[in-house]
Design a protein around this motif. Structure first.
Motif, PDB file in Angstrom:
ATOM      1  N   MET A  12       0.834  -1.290  -0.093  1.00  0.00           N
ATOM      2  CA  MET A  12       0.063   0.005   0.049  1.00  0.00           C
ATOM      3  C   MET A  12       0.957   1.203   0.023  1.00  0.00           C
ATOM      4  N   ASN A  13       0.461   2.265  -0.850  1.00  0.00           N
ATOM      5  CA  ASN A  13       1.201   3.595  -0.619  1.00  0.00           C
ATOM      6  C   ASN A  13       0.770   4.272   0.597  1.00  0.00           C
ATOM      7  N   GLU A  14       2.021   4.664   1.375  1.00  0.00           N
ATOM      8  CA  GLU A  14       1.986   5.226   2.357  1.00  0.00           C
ATOM      9  C   GLU A  14       2.056   6.857   2.062  1.00  0.00           C
ATOM     10  N   THR A  15       1.410   7.439   2.905  1.00  0.00           N
ATOM     11  CA  THR A  15       1.287   9.262   2.566  1.00  0.00           C
ATOM     12  C   THR A  15       2.109   9.831   3.865  1.00  0.00           C
ATOM     13  N   LYS A  16       3.070  10.506   3.477  1.00  0.00           N
ATOM     14  CA  LYS A  16       3.714  11.262   4.713  1.00  0.00           C
ATOM     15  C   LYS A  16       3.298  12.728   4.695  1.00  0.00           C
ATOM     16  N   ILE A  17       2.985  13.105   5.924  1.00  0.00           N
ATOM     17  CA  ILE A  17       2.460  14.494   6.002  1.00  0.00           C
ATOM     18  C   ILE A  17       3.478  14.961   7.251  1.00  0.00           C
ATOM     19  N   TYR A  18       4.347  16.119   6.540  1.00  0.00           N
ATOM     20  CA  TYR A  18       5.330  16.674   7.817  1.00  0.00           C
ATOM     21  C   TYR A  18       4.700  17.842   8.070  1.00  0.00           C
ATOM     22  N   LEU A  19       4.079  17.984   9.423  1.00  0.00           N
ATOM     23  CA  LEU A  19       3.509  19.040   9.955  1.00  0.00           C
ATOM     24  C   LEU A  19       4.584  19.930  10.691  1.00  0.00           C
ATOM     25  N   VAL A  20       4.776  21.034  10.264  1.00  0.00           N
ATOM     26  CA  VAL A  20       5.838  22.145  10.615  1.00  0.00           C
ATOM     27  C   VAL A  20       5.144  23.275  11.270  1.00  0.00           C
ATOM     28  N   ARG A  21       5.415  23.234  12.622  1.00  0.00           N
ATOM     29  CA  ARG A  21       5.008  24.414  13.343  1.00  0.00           C
ATOM     30  C   ARG A  21       5.989  25.592  12.749  1.00  0.00           C
ATOM     31  N   HIS A  22       5.527  26.851  12.721  1.00  0.00           N
ATOM     32  CA  HIS A  22       6.560  27.546  12.281  1.00  0.00           C
ATOM     33  C   HIS A  22       7.374  28.240  13.327  1.00  0.00           C
ATOM     34  N   ALA A  23       8.638  28.729  12.727  1.00  0.00           N
ATOM     35  CA  ALA A  23       9.777  29.149  13.539  1.00  0.00           C
ATOM     36  C   ALA A  23       9.296  30.516  14.467  1.00  0.00           C
ATOM     37  N   HIS A  24      10.149  30.679  15.600  1.00  0.00           N
ATOM     38  CA  HIS A  24       9.788  31.774  16.296  1.00  0.00           C
ATOM     39  C   HIS A  24       9.715  33.135  15.483  1.00  0.00           C
ATOM     40  N   SER A  25       8.793  33.598  15.808  1.00  0.00           N
ATOM     41  CA  SER A  25       8.411  35.208  15.217  1.00  0.00           C
ATOM     42  C   SER A  25       7.957  35.990  16.653  1.00  0.00           C
ATOM     43  N   SER A  26       8.409  37.421  16.302  1.00  0.00           N
ATOM     44  CA  SER A  26       8.184  38.524  17.315  1.00  0.00           C
ATOM     45  C   SER A  26       6.732  38.926  17.097  1.00  0.00           C
ATOM     46  N   TYR A  27       5.975  38.790  18.350  1.00  0.00           N
ATOM     47  CA  TYR A  27       4.494  39.322  18.275  1.00  0.00           C
ATOM     48  C   TYR A  27       4.191  40.680  17.553  1.00  0.00           C
ATOM     49  N   THR A  28       3.383  40.533  16.799  1.00  0.00           N
ATOM     50  CA  THR A  28       2.602  41.831  16.328  1.00  0.00           C
ATOM     51  C   THR A  28       1.085  41.355  16.250  1.00  0.00           C
ATOM     52  N   PRO A  29       0.157  42.213  16.273  1.00  0.00           N
ATOM     53  CA  PRO A  29      -1.248  41.630  15.987  1.00  0.00           C
ATOM     54  C   PRO A  29      -1.482  41.371  14.570  1.00  0.00           C
ATOM     55  N   ASP A  30      -0.753  41.663  13.599  1.00  0.00           N
ATOM     56  CA  ASP A  30      -0.658  41.321  12.406  1.00  0.00           C
ATOM     57  C   ASP A  30      -0.558  39.844  12.034  1.00  0.00           C
ATOM     58  N   GLU A  31      -1.701  39.097  12.218  1.00  0.00           N
ATOM     59  CA  GLU A  31      -1.464  37.608  11.723  1.00  0.00           C
ATOM     60  C   GLU A  31      -0.863  37.323  10.341  1.00  0.00           C
ATOM     61  N   TYR A  32      -1.453  37.899   9.669  1.00  0.00           N
ATOM     62  CA  TYR A  32      -1.047  37.586   7.964  1.00  0.00           C
ATOM     63  C   TYR A  32       0.421  38.082   7.775  1.00  0.00           C
ATOM     64  N   GLY A  33       0.937  39.342   8.103  1.00  0.00           N
ATOM     65  CA  GLY A  33       2.153  39.741   7.915  1.00  0.00           C
ATOM     66  C   GLY A  33       3.511  39.551   8.951  1.00  0.00           C
ATOM     67  N   ARG A  34       3.089  38.986   9.989  1.00  0.00           N
ATOM     68  CA  ARG A  34       4.216  38.823  11.132  1.00  0.00           C
ATOM     69  C   ARG A  34       5.258  37.918  10.560  1.00  0.00           C
ATOM     70  N   GLY A  35       6.526  38.429  10.549  1.00  0.00           N
ATOM     71  CA  GLY A  35       7.549  37.634  10.013  1.00  0.00           C
ATOM     72  C   GLY A  35       8.306  36.751  11.346  1.00  0.00           C
ATOM     73  N   LEU A  36       9.217  36.152  10.858  1.00  0.00           N
ATOM     74  CA  LEU A  36      10.018  35.409  11.668  1.00  0.00           C
ATOM     75  C   LEU A  36      11.235  36.508  12.482  1.00  0.00           C
ATOM     76  N   SER A  37      11.422  35.771  13.700  1.00  0.00           N
ATOM     77  CA  SER A  37      12.541  36.674  14.293  1.00  0.00           C
ATOM     78  C   SER A  37      13.799  36.428  13.873  1.00  0.00           C
ATOM     79  N   LEU A  38      15.082  36.952  14.589  1.00  0.00           N
ATOM     80  CA  LEU A  38      16.245  36.813  14.366  1.00  0.00           C
ATOM     81  C   LEU A  38      16.544  35.044  14.337  1.00  0.00           C
ATOM     82  N   LYS A  39      16.066  34.638  15.599  1.00  0.00           N
ATOM     83  CA  LYS A  39      16.021  33.008  16.070  1.00  0.00           C
ATOM     84  C   LYS A  39      15.363  32.488  15.063  1.00  0.00           C
ATOM     85  N   GLY A  40      14.234  32.786  14.747  1.00  0.00           N
ATOM     86  CA  GLY A  40      13.328  31.860  13.594  1.00  0.00           C
ATOM     87  C   GLY A  40      13.956  31.991  12.163  1.00  0.00           C
ATOM     88  N   ASN A  41      14.607  32.975  11.998  1.00  0.00           N
ATOM     89  CA  ASN A  41      15.450  32.907  10.657  1.00  0.00           C
ATOM     90  C   ASN A  41      16.429  31.911  10.560  1.00  0.00           C
TER      91      ASN A  41
END
Length: 188
Positions: A1-30
């Motif tokens: 049977m064909n196995e499907t592998k799903i790699y769930l990746v929680r995002h790297a560290h980001s500095s908090y801002t209320p802009d959920e869509y635009g908030r990027g990664l922190s230096l540690k996150g990068n």
């Protein structure tokens, strides 16, 4: 049977801002994003999907580039909305939604609702990419809520102990979860 592998990746560290869509990664996150890309170089990856939030996209961007794959943005993999307005006490708000699966703040999503949204999208991925290896850039709460659909050991305590980033490989036969392996190892 064909196995499907799903790699769930929680995002790297980001500095908090209320802009959920635009908030990027922190230096540690990068820095961690580069380590994650290196870690995933040897994996067979066929598809890269992501939440529409910049921090999730940026976390899986290096993986996509290395494997010459375009990232497909899937709205359903965005983080659960805790409330329509910023909450005064984040910890108390999180306590409330994890204690009662059906509770939600005005404008927010209950665990039950967010899980249903995420699992529906994940089931669609399993059907669409059967037998493939799929990376999904997502968020801690939603990731654990999706995982808890298949096994209730993935709970609030599990969520509280996730790293940023963190990666779990879920191996499926059809829509049945066969095993879960942690891929990411905590770094200093």
């Amino acid at each position: 049977m064909n196995e499907t592998k799903i790699y769930l990746v929680r995002h790297a560290h980001s500095s908090y801002t209320p802009d959920e869509y635009g908030r990027g990664l922190s230096l540690k996150g990068n820095r961690d994003e580069k380590s994650l890309t290196y870690l995933m170089k040897e994996k067979q990856i066929d598809v890269v999907l992501s939440s529409p939030y910049n921090r999730a996209i940026h976390t899986v961007e290096g993986i996509a580039k290395h494997h010459s794959i375009d990232i497909q943005v899937i709205e359903a993999f965005k983080e659960r909305t805790l409330a329509g307005q910023p909450v005064e006490d984040f910890q108390s708000a999180i306590d409330a939604v994890w204690q009662d699966e059906t509770f939600s703040y005005p404008g927010g999503e209950s665990n039950e609702f967010a899980r249903s949204r995420g699992v529906s999208a994940l089931q669609n991925v399993l059907k669409t990419y059967k037998g493939k290896s799929v990376v999904i850039g997502t968020h801690g709460n939603l990731m654990v809520l999706m995982m808890s659909h298949f096994d209730d050991q993935y709970d609030r305590h599990f969520w509280e102990n996730l790293d940023m980033p963190d990666v779990y490989c879920l191996t499926f036969q059809g829509e049945e979860l066969m095993k879960v392996d942690r891929i990411w190892e905590r770094t200093a």
